[in-house]
Write a protein that holds these residues in place. Structure first.
Motif, PDB file in Angstrom:
ATOM      1  N   LEU A  80       7.776 103.588  65.531  1.00 40.06           N
ATOM      2  CA  LEU A  80       7.557 103.837  66.955  1.00 40.06           C
ATOM      3  C   LEU A  80       7.565 105.332  67.269  1.00 40.06           C
ATOM      4  O   LEU A  80       8.354 106.090  66.705  1.00 40.06           O
ATOM      5  N   GLN A 138       7.534 105.514  73.056  1.00 37.31           N
ATOM      6  CA  GLN A 138       7.519 104.050  73.055  1.00 37.31           C
ATOM      7  C   GLN A 138       8.905 103.459  73.291  1.00 37.31           C
ATOM      8  O   GLN A 138       9.025 102.341  73.774  1.00 37.31           O
ATOM      9  N   GLU A 155       9.496 102.414  76.882  1.00 39.69           N
ATOM     10  CA  GLU A 155       8.672 101.343  77.452  1.00 39.69           C
ATOM     11  C   GLU A 155       9.538 100.108  77.649  1.00 39.69           C
ATOM     12  O   GLU A 155      10.611  99.972  77.053  1.00 39.69           O
TER      13      GLU A 155
END
Length: 159
Positions: free
Chosen positions: A112, A116, A119
């Motif tokens: 990742l 990210q 998120e």
């Protein structure tokens, strides 16, 4: 380092230190120790190990990183209390699952990008996430680290 990178480093340093401490603890507990109850009438060590694996398995789904590695552990170690399921996997098998799962999670986490982690995770709706952006993937790591440390505090009583 950016603030984001520092934040991620802090969280993952704690996560990986907790995993390492758990590995050390498990190395010092025999399979016989894992059959013991933490305290009279409480969970056994083997149940806690299976529970940790099952909970960490759920992280793959929550973080949208793939399917569970050990879905068969959900019923005996999350949906059922200890001793409700007669036949559990052997301690040696659970130890192997733990080691493999930790390696797979590290590989997935490393894949990742920093942004990210901020998120939303799969258990929060887009609408709720818009109101509560702290309900993100990184928060899953934080809560699972606390969960791991809590159960390690129980497992240490088996020494």
């Amino acid at each position: 380092m950016t603030t984001t990178e520092i934040s991620l480093k802090m969280v993952f340093d704690r996560w990986y230190a907790s995993i390492k401490s758990c590995d050390t603890l498990l190395d010092n507990l025999s399979n016989e120790n894992l059959q013991k109850e933490i305290a009279p009438g409480k969970n056994r060590g083997i149940y806690l190990l299976g529970h940790l694996i099952a909970v960490h398995d759920d992280m793959l789904i929550l973080l949208d990183l793939g399917e569970k590695l050990y879905p068969e552990l959900n019923e005996p170690f999350i949906k059922s209390p200890d001793k409700a399921v007669v036949q559990l996997p052997l301690a040696a098998e659970l130890r192997s699952f733990w080691t493999n799962q930790c390696e797979v999670l590290k590989q997935k986490f490393d894949s990742l990008k920093p942004e990210q982690w901020f998120e939303r995770h799969t258990a929060v709706s887009a609408e709720d996430f818009a109101k509560e952006p702290h309900r993100n993937k990184l928060n899953i790591i934080i809560t699972r680290t606390s969960h791991l440390q809590y159960h390690m505090g129980q497992l240490v009583l088996l020494k």
